[in-house]
Design an enzyme around this catalytic site. Structure first.
Site: not given
Lengths: 432, 432
Positions: B237, B259, B262, B327-328, B361, B415, B420
């Protein structure tokens, strides 16, 4: 072309084989690809030059020579036959218009207590497009990969394509000019994927890599996933057709063959509720085969991986097709729209007899980069979202945190995270 | 807490270290995880039982015992303290309401010539949620993973969580009941990811696997990507804070620590334009550290991976933060909204002093499963789209194919794909 019936005693075994059509063991190539990636990470341009000498058979004399000159793109575009140029423009415009409709907006939402929640949409900084080259150079793939990135607003688009014998397909060059590509590099295979994922002296590191490729390219994309984002891991092309008694077997046959001609590993599967259509289509496929320029490839694909399945009713047919989850699904029935609610898994759905699959490869507008091998159960077609990402937006007022803060702190307590709880409670205690 | 200045001679080197914060070499665990996956594929439940005996230290006596009894979920929910139950409900309702706003609609668009183009949105059939258990059991992770799947309309949701000594966290059980989970299994780590990717006698094969986990879980998710879809590969985190002279250093300090607590590998980085705020916050972090229940972890994280950067102005601060792509991201400035246009890369953006990261959170509503280690440059927060996929819809009328068909066939010609081209031209020739 082989016909099987859901009432056959061995149907289940036969169907399992169809479901397993795309199982390729990437473990076989994983170690080769890993060493290619390691080599690019360590030796960068020098490794690329060696790989080009080995696989594409030409000598790169300088770093500058790795890059395609944008002036060559303009030259190729200017030389284009008038009809072809206008076809290319028509494709470009229609693909752009469709993908613009996919573009999500940033949004915010307001609550009475002053809370503002939302989602910010931002393009990635750099996108890397892998475009196959050499014999199987498909300029349409450039349009289909570049346009969603352009619509998403990506600032820097990087293209990598292999150039065997240092020759670049002219229509691919023209398509690059049309898309405003300026950073295109003459490198292919796993080396190209590694170069875009990690960067070299000449090739910028990107954030997202998209585009089709052989098993080496697919494996490299899987291995660099996490270092960059990728669109999907794709395998050989496929078509599934649902048909009832109303379908035209001429159309069905040539549509089945239009996938079969791509690749010996391609799969063409029709599920029909009508015995006659099954028999007639099977014969038509054999007749048409003789007329194709790529008949050897198409024949092998049809013989080894093609099948017509007779189902007892349309519900059974749809259930089976959802299990197959084909890349392309043609619904060749009297009233195709009414079946849409029941169709769960397919990359692209072509409705009705005037909508042959190839129309979606070039000009309809939706992307032709589609999930294969049943991965339509969880992957989407390539789209603008592959070149965007989102950030949550959270704004609390004092009133909002006073209202919700204690419940939040309580949950943090139960998870044993005291700094989390305190970071909320310090705000609850303070008056300001 | 360490303070560095963008004017420092060694700033670039220091900043490179911050950018490289999440580089973990998954090669080290790849071979272990590969053998775990192979074992699950081959031996299914039997392998799971052996892994549980080895890692979670209890004996599974029957296949049935692998599954958590939904009656236990209800019991845990009924036993919940009143305040905690209402906090859990508040979180559930707010998360659901936010994710409902993300739900995309299927759409169609009509052209004058009869063309209908569109996009069909369909949920995946089965989703697998990996929820960490044991010491780090986070019931909030269950809400954050289950609710987007519920909102997406996924019919079958499977949960796997490790249960050391056969004990399940009570709040996790209660959260399962609240979310209506009925298929939860007592298996964790790479074994759980493999079981959900390939299926066993008891655990259904899913289409998408989401959820946080340690390096073994992250590596397993990467290795099964392609067999199933996954949300992202996440690491430790992180929080980034942008602050000017208006910020409250008490808040900044505890938010950085929220943070850090964590994980020793977590990163807490503040970039500020104000020397005083830098100094004051650094001291406050040291003071607060002593009060935390998880102070050992937080201290190691702050000492080894934390930093306060003094920038010369807010534009420089934002540029650096976009490079970090945290992340945050907390924007603790006088007028945080005005900076939003310049903020390109962050998982979730928290605006203003009343919006501490922990509010996101648990209870704000947006997802807390977010991209880490700069992958916010290309990944989005977990969201309902992770549990949906799209199919293109294409319907051409006879008028439409008459108008666009020849251009399409021309591109197919160039092509070299004759089937096709013919599949389009056969429709152009036919009148009906």
């Amino acid at each position: 072309m082989k016909i099987i019936n859901t009432k056959d005693a061995d149907f289940k075994a036969q169907f399992e084989q169809i479901l397993a059509r795309a199982k390729t063991d990437i473990k076989e190539v994983s170690s080769i690809v890993t060493s290619i990636i390691d080599d690019i990470v360590e030796n960068k341009n020098q490794a690329i030059k060696e790989h080009i000498a080995k696989f594409d058979k030409w000598d790169v004399k300088s770093d500058e020579q790795l890059q395609i000159d944008p002036a060559d793109m303009k030259k190729a575009y200017d030389k284009l036959d008038h009809k072809l140029r206008s076809a290319l423009h028509m494709a470009y415009d229609r693909i752009k218009s469709y993908h613009e409709k996919q573009l999500p907006k940033s949004w915010v939402d307001f609550e009475k207590n002053g809370t503002i929640l939302g989602q910010k949409v931002t393009p990635v900084d750099r996108a890397g497009l892998y475009i196959p080259g050499g014999k199987a150079a498909y300029p349409s793939s450039l349009l289909m990969n570049a346009i969603p990135a352009i619509v998403a607003g990506v600032e820097e688009i990087v293209v990598c394509t292999p150039t065997p014998n240092n020759e670049v397909n002219e229509l691919l060059l023209a398509a690059c000019h049309l898309c405003g590509i300026t950073k295109a590099f003459k490198v292919g295979g796993a080396s190209a994927v590694a170069a875009m994922a990690y960067g070299t002296e000449t090739i910028p590191k990107v954030d997202v890599i998209t585009g089709p490729g052989n098993i080496f390219v697919a494996t490299a994309k899987k291995l660099v996933f996490g270092e960059v984002h990728i669109d999907m891991i794709a395998g050989p092309s496929e078509i599934g057709i649902l048909s009832d008694g109303s379908a035209n077997p001429h159309y069905l046959a040539i549509d089945l063959l239009s996938q079969a001609e791509h690749d010996e590993m391609a799969s063409s599967i029709m599920i029909t509720t009508c015995d006659e259509i099954a028999n007639y289509t099977s014969k038509e496929v054999e007749n048409y085969l003789e007329t194709l320029s790529r008949r050897e490839i198409a024949k092998k694909s049809i013989d080894e991986r093609g099948a017509i399945i007779i189902a007892q009713n349309m519900d059974e047919a749809i259930d089976l097709m959802n299990e197959i989850a084909p890349e392309h699904l043609e619904v060749m029935t009297h009233n195709p729209f009414e079946l849409l609610p029941k169709i769960k898994h397919a990359g692209a759905i072509f409705l009705g007899q005037n909508t042959p699959e190839p129309i979606g490869d070039y000009i309809a507008g939706p992307n032709h980069t589609l999930p294969t091998g049943s991965t339509a159960k969880f992957y989407s077609p390539l789209n603008v979202e592959n070149f965007l990402k989102k950030s949550s937006i959270i704004n609390f007022s004092k009133e909002a945190i006073d209202e919700l803060g204690e419940a939040c702190a309580l949950l943090a307590d139960t998870e044993g995270l005291t700094a989390h709880a305190e970071s909320v409670r310090v705000r609850l205690r303070n008056e300001h």
